[in-house]
Design a protein around this motif. Structure first.
Motif, PDB file in Angstrom:
ATOM      1  N   GLY A 176       4.150  -8.777   6.718  1.00 52.98           N
ATOM      2  CA  GLY A 176       4.684  -7.988   7.991  1.00 52.98           C
ATOM      3  C   GLY A 176       4.993  -6.472   7.311  1.00 52.98           C
ATOM      4  N   GLN A 177       4.995  -6.550   5.749  1.00 54.95           N
ATOM      5  CA  GLN A 177       5.278  -5.125   5.307  1.00 54.95           C
ATOM      6  C   GLN A 177       3.831  -4.179   5.467  1.00 54.95           C
ATOM      7  N   GLY A 178       4.241  -3.041   6.017  1.00 53.83           N
ATOM      8  CA  GLY A 178       2.977  -2.105   5.981  1.00 53.83           C
ATOM      9  C   GLY A 178       2.819  -1.882   4.501  1.00 53.83           C
ATOM     10  N   ASP A 188       4.447   7.781   0.850  1.00 55.70           N
ATOM     11  CA  ASP A 188       5.611   7.427   1.090  1.00 55.70           C
ATOM     12  C   ASP A 188       5.547   6.100   2.043  1.00 55.70           C
ATOM     13  N   PRO A 189       5.891   4.878   1.487  1.00 57.60           N
ATOM     14  CA  PRO A 189       6.001   3.690   1.991  1.00 57.60           C
ATOM     15  C   PRO A 189       6.884   3.921   3.494  1.00 57.60           C
ATOM     16  N   PRO A 190       6.608   2.955   4.203  1.00 55.88           N
ATOM     17  CA  PRO A 190       7.422   2.727   5.350  1.00 55.88           C
ATOM     18  C   PRO A 190       8.669   2.260   4.914  1.00 55.88           C
ATOM     19  N   THR A 193       9.483  -1.366   3.507  1.00 60.97           N
ATOM     20  CA  THR A 193       8.795  -1.710   2.446  1.00 60.97           C
ATOM     21  C   THR A 193       9.779  -2.368   1.418  1.00 60.97           C
ATOM     22  N   LEU A 194       9.481  -3.327   0.614  1.00 60.70           N
ATOM     23  CA  LEU A 194      10.507  -4.168  -0.065  1.00 60.70           C
ATOM     24  C   LEU A 194       9.995  -3.814  -1.670  1.00 60.70           C
TER      25      LEU A 194
END
Ligand code: DAH
Length: 376
Positions: A176-178, A188-190, A193-194
């Motif tokens: 579910g992580q974009g 830039d990550p959403p 994001t982990l």
């Protein structure tokens, strides 16, 4: 006994034969397993004696039936008893063998006990925590798996800050992580994001979100960066410091750090210098240097011509306070962050950072500390 029916006659004969046969077999048997096989053969559910016992019912004469029953039961008991005797002998033999193999020489001197050593990182973290505990700091913790928001955004990192990019940060691609969309040029990550936290500063955010000011804590822990050379390892340790209260100013920051460094290096006159710097989450920001002397590659802390950077610090940026719903006109504070391995290397003269995590027991014996609390 001429009118004896076949079964009765057979039982009388078989009985003598059976006992003799069992005695021969038992004399040859030499293990508990073999003994069990013999038991099953004669006395088991389908064993010879049991089968004969089952046939008793077909003898019509009650007297003969009784006699045959007695014969068979005697045979059964006889064989049972011999098996039991044999079993006892085997067990005794086994015990004697065991006892002679496992004897203990009570006159031998005791072996020296192996004592574990405390790793310099653990020791240094404990020292740092003790010094700040004496200044009234609590200890806070945060997760090693962080999200982009706590690690960067809430700490006022600009959207395109290089620390967010792949070469510094271990990003995790969870369900579910974009995934970061590099093709579209979006580095830039959403926000969901982990990642593995790149510093202990996100604990500032988590603590402010979950509690009420004033705050005064340190946050020791593991941090991660995608970097490996003489002076960097992908996992290392930091201690974050954080104070939020009313009317806190830079004088408090200076006093706090100077007294920490004096206590840590056990040196009352260790020269300390605050050099202007930049961190997104503090304004103004500074790097802290201590005076030292470099002599043939060796670093000596104290007065000298050189300076060595030991930590970053600054006054908490108003944006960070606002991100945690605190009014910067009401609350102010300072923060600092230090690398534990670096401080350990300086204090204990450990030359190579990578050796900290090679798990070489000889290294630990040399640089480690006794668990009994003395400094050796
Ligand atoms: N988080 C910074 C780093 O990892 C260290 C740091 C600098 C922490 C300044 C602070 C600070 O709290 O005020 O490089």
């Amino acid at each position: 006994m001429s009118d004896t029916p076949v079964y009765f006659q057979q039982i009388v004969e078989d009985r003598a034969l059976l006992t003799a046969e069992a005695i021969v077999e038992l004399s040859k048997c030499s293990t508990l397993e073999e003994l069990e096989t013999i038991r099953v053969k004669y006395l088991g559910k389908n064993g010879t004696v049991t089968t004969l016992l089952k046939k008793l019912g077909s003898i019509s004469s009650p007297i003969e039936k009784k006699e045959a029953g007695q014969y068979l039961n005697e045979t059964k008991q006889d064989i049972e008893q011999k098996i039991e005797e044999k079993k006892r002998t085997f067990k005794q033999e086994l015990l004697t063998k065991q006892l002679s193999a496992e004897w203990v020489d009570v006159t031998l001197p005791p072996r020296p006990e192996v004592q574990g050593r405390i790793h310099p990182v653990s020791r240094t973290m404990a020292e740092i925590s003790a010094i700040f505990a004496a200044q009234g700091f609590a200890v806070a913790e945060g997760p090693e798996i962080e999200d982009d928001y706590h690690n960067f955004t809430a700490l006022n990192f600009p959207e395109n800050h290089p620390a967010r990019q792949m070469h510094d940060t271990f990003f995790l691609r969870g369900e579910g992580q974009g995934a970061r969309n590099e093709e579209k040029g979006n580095l830039d990550p959403p926000p969901s994001t982990l990642l593995l936290r790149t510093h202990t500063s996100p604990v500032q955010i988590r603590t402010m979100q979950s509690g009420k000011p004033p705050f005064r804590f340190i946050a020791p822990g593991r941090t991660f960066r995608c970097d490996s050379d003489m002076t960097h390892t992908p996992m290392f340790h930091q201690v974050e410091g954080f104070v939020i209260d009313k009317n806190i100013h830079m004088g408090h920051l200076k006093g706090c750090i100077e007294s920490f460094l004096r206590a840590f290096f056990e040196m009352d006159n260790v020269p300390v210098r605050f050099r202007p710097s930049f961190f997104p989450f503090t304004e103004p920001s500074a790097e802290v240097d201590i005076g030292c002397k470099r002599d043939k590659g060796e670093i000596k802390i104290g007065a000298g011509a050189d300076w060595l950077e030991v930590m970053g610090c600054g006054m908490v940026h108003p944006n960070v306070l606002k991100n945690c719903k605190l009014d910067p006109n009401e609350w102010q504070g300072f923060a600092f962050g230090m690398g534990v391995e670096r401080l350990a290397m300086l204090k204990y003269g450990i030359p190579d950072l990578r050796t900290f995590f090679e798990s070489d027991i000889r290294w630990l014996k040399h640089y480690g500390f006794s668990s009994l609390g003395d400094a050796s």
